[in-house]
Design a protein around this motif. Structure first.
Motif, PDB file in Angstrom:
ATOM      1  N   THR A   1     -20.642 -53.949  57.723  1.00 38.72           N
ATOM      2  CA  THR A   1     -20.402 -55.145  56.912  1.00 38.72           C
ATOM      3  C   THR A   1     -21.434 -55.221  55.789  1.00 38.72           C
ATOM      4  O   THR A   1     -21.080 -55.453  54.630  1.00 38.72           O
ATOM      5  N   LYS A   2     -22.688 -55.002  56.130  1.00 37.51           N
ATOM      6  CA  LYS A   2     -23.755 -55.074  55.127  1.00 37.51           C
ATOM      7  C   LYS A   2     -23.651 -53.941  54.109  1.00 37.51           C
ATOM      8  O   LYS A   2     -23.807 -54.167  52.897  1.00 37.51           O
ATOM      9  N   ASP A   3     -23.394 -52.719  54.576  1.00 38.42           N
ATOM     10  CA  ASP A   3     -23.270 -51.585  53.647  1.00 38.42           C
ATOM     11  C   ASP A   3     -22.086 -51.773  52.707  1.00 38.42           C
ATOM     12  O   ASP A   3     -22.179 -51.498  51.506  1.00 38.42           O
ATOM     13  N   ALA A   4     -20.960 -52.240  53.240  1.00 40.23           N
ATOM     14  CA  ALA A   4     -19.769 -52.453  52.411  1.00 40.23           C
ATOM     15  C   ALA A   4     -20.017 -53.549  51.370  1.00 40.23           C
ATOM     16  O   ALA A   4     -19.648 -53.404  50.204  1.00 40.23           O
ATOM     17  N   ALA A   5     -20.653 -54.632  51.789  1.00 41.70           N
ATOM     18  CA  ALA A   5     -20.961 -55.721  50.856  1.00 41.70           C
ATOM     19  C   ALA A   5     -21.901 -55.239  49.762  1.00 41.70           C
ATOM     20  O   ALA A   5     -21.706 -55.545  48.580  1.00 41.70           O
TER      21      ALA A   5
ATOM     22  N   ARG B   1      -4.065 -49.637  54.450  1.00 42.99           N
ATOM     23  CA  ARG B   1      -3.307 -50.033  55.641  1.00 42.99           C
ATOM     24  C   ARG B   1      -2.996 -48.813  56.507  1.00 42.99           C
ATOM     25  O   ARG B   1      -3.086 -48.870  57.733  1.00 42.99           O
ATOM     26  N   ALA B   2      -2.623 -47.716  55.862  1.00 43.60           N
ATOM     27  CA  ALA B   2      -2.334 -46.484  56.600  1.00 43.60           C
ATOM     28  C   ALA B   2      -3.584 -45.992  57.318  1.00 43.60           C
ATOM     29  O   ALA B   2      -3.523 -45.566  58.475  1.00 43.60           O
ATOM     30  N   ALA B   3      -4.728 -46.048  56.642  1.00 39.97           N
ATOM     31  CA  ALA B   3      -5.993 -45.614  57.257  1.00 39.97           C
ATOM     32  C   ALA B   3      -6.377 -46.532  58.415  1.00 39.97           C
ATOM     33  O   ALA B   3      -6.832 -46.060  59.466  1.00 39.97           O
ATOM     34  N   LEU B   4      -6.195 -47.829  58.249  1.00 37.11           N
ATOM     35  CA  LEU B   4      -6.525 -48.774  59.309  1.00 37.11           C
ATOM     36  C   LEU B   4      -5.591 -48.604  60.511  1.00 37.11           C
ATOM     37  O   LEU B   4      -6.039 -48.695  61.662  1.00 37.11           O
ATOM     38  N   ALA B   5      -4.327 -48.320  60.262  1.00 36.41           N
ATOM     39  CA  ALA B   5      -3.388 -48.073  61.366  1.00 36.41           C
ATOM     40  C   ALA B   5      -3.800 -46.826  62.143  1.00 36.41           C
ATOM     41  O   ALA B   5      -3.802 -46.820  63.383  1.00 36.41           O
ATOM     42  N   LEU B   6      -4.165 -45.767  61.422  1.00 32.16           N
ATOM     43  CA  LEU B   6      -4.605 -44.536  62.087  1.00 32.16           C
ATOM     44  C   LEU B   6      -5.895 -44.795  62.878  1.00 32.16           C
ATOM     45  O   LEU B   6      -6.044 -44.332  64.003  1.00 32.16           O
TER      46      LEU B   6
ATOM     47  N   LEU C   1     -12.634 -38.843  50.846  1.00 31.73           N
ATOM     48  CA  LEU C   1     -12.060 -40.091  51.346  1.00 31.73           C
ATOM     49  C   LEU C   1     -12.791 -41.242  50.654  1.00 31.73           C
ATOM     50  O   LEU C   1     -14.025 -41.287  50.676  1.00 31.73           O
ATOM     51  N   PRO C   2     -12.059 -42.172  50.022  1.00 27.35           N
ATOM     52  CA  PRO C   2     -12.730 -43.243  49.275  1.00 27.35           C
ATOM     53  C   PRO C   2     -13.758 -43.994  50.122  1.00 27.35           C
ATOM     54  O   PRO C   2     -13.516 -44.315  51.290  1.00 27.35           O
ATOM     55  N   ALA C   3     -14.906 -44.260  49.510  1.00 28.58           N
ATOM     56  CA  ALA C   3     -16.006 -44.922  50.216  1.00 28.58           C
ATOM     57  C   ALA C   3     -15.585 -46.279  50.770  1.00 28.58           C
ATOM     58  O   ALA C   3     -15.965 -46.640  51.889  1.00 28.58           O
ATOM     59  N   SER C   4     -14.795 -47.041  50.019  1.00 33.32           N
ATOM     60  CA  SER C   4     -14.367 -48.350  50.512  1.00 33.32           C
ATOM     61  C   SER C   4     -13.488 -48.190  51.750  1.00 33.32           C
ATOM     62  O   SER C   4     -13.616 -48.964  52.706  1.00 33.32           O
ATOM     63  N   THR C   5     -12.633 -47.185  51.763  1.00 29.70           N
ATOM     64  CA  THR C   5     -11.794 -46.918  52.934  1.00 29.70           C
ATOM     65  C   THR C   5     -12.667 -46.536  54.124  1.00 29.70           C
ATOM     66  O   THR C   5     -12.427 -46.987  55.251  1.00 29.70           O
ATOM     67  N   GLN C   6     -13.674 -45.723  53.874  1.00 26.99           N
ATOM     68  CA  GLN C   6     -14.583 -45.329  54.959  1.00 26.99           C
ATOM     69  C   GLN C   6     -15.227 -46.549  55.606  1.00 26.99           C
ATOM     70  O   GLN C   6     -15.284 -46.653  56.835  1.00 26.99           O
ATOM     71  N   GLU C   7     -15.706 -47.476  54.800  1.00 26.07           N
ATOM     72  CA  GLU C   7     -16.381 -48.657  55.354  1.00 26.07           C
ATOM     73  C   GLU C   7     -15.399 -49.563  56.095  1.00 26.07           C
ATOM     74  O   GLU C   7     -15.714 -50.092  57.159  1.00 26.07           O
ATOM     75  N   LEU C   8     -14.187 -49.733  55.548  1.00 24.00           N
ATOM     76  CA  LEU C   8     -13.189 -50.565  56.219  1.00 24.00           C
ATOM     77  C   LEU C   8     -12.804 -49.971  57.571  1.00 24.00           C
ATOM     78  O   LEU C   8     -12.693 -50.685  58.571  1.00 24.00           O
TER      79      LEU C   8
END
Length: 157
Positions: A58-62, A88-93, A32-39
């Motif tokens: 927030t800090k880890d993602a930045a 968007r699909a990941a955030l909806a889930l 699972l993409p790291a950016s998706t994980q943080e979001l």
């Protein structure tokens, strides 16, 4: 402001915390993409009101290169143009998986189908585990009144 328990010093809490962190590492090491994980971690934490986890993700993602614009817009991702269809699909889930009591049915077939279009089975499994993991960690921190603001990037990785 102090936490109610020292989750690292208390023997029972430390043992459980070690297992929590191992579960988190399993997801972190997934495809699972790291950016998706943080979001997703950030959005679940926002919904639950876990200040410590909001601070951490927030800090880890930045630190990993995520833009402040995207981090600031996670809370309003539906109206923002800065997220991919997959994100968007990941955030909806993540939202439906976090608000299970509100929806009364859990994650809808529509949201699951959308996520399935963007993620393979291994990524979907990581996403489901991440949402569940974040809900558990959020509750742990909220019950413990873990203060926010002092997290240092990579502290728990």
């Amino acid at each position: 402001m102090n936490a109610r328990l020292n989750l690292i010093a208390d023997p029972t809490a430390a043992k459980a915390f070690k297992h929590f962190m191992a579960a988190g590492k399993t997801v972190k090491d997934s495809p699972l993409p790291a950016s998706t994980q943080e979001l997703v971690a950030l959005r679940v934490s926002q919904i639950n009101g876990c200040a410590f986890c909001i601070d951490m993700h927030t800090k880890d993602a930045a630190a990993a290169g995520e833009s402040s614009v995207r981090l600031n817009l996670v809370v309003a991702w539906r109206e923002a143009t800065v997220f991919t269809d997959a994100e968007r699909a990941a955030l909806a889930l993540a939202e439906e998986g976090t608000r299970v009591a509100d929806a009364g049915e859990g994650v809808s077939d529509e949201v699951w189908e959308l996520a399935s279009k963007h993620y393979d089975e291994e990524q979907l499994a990581a996403l489901v585990i991440l949402v569940s993991f974040m809900n558990a960690v959020n509750r742990l921190n909220i019950i413990n009144q873990q203060p926010a603001g002092d997290y240092e990037v990579g502290q728990f990785h």
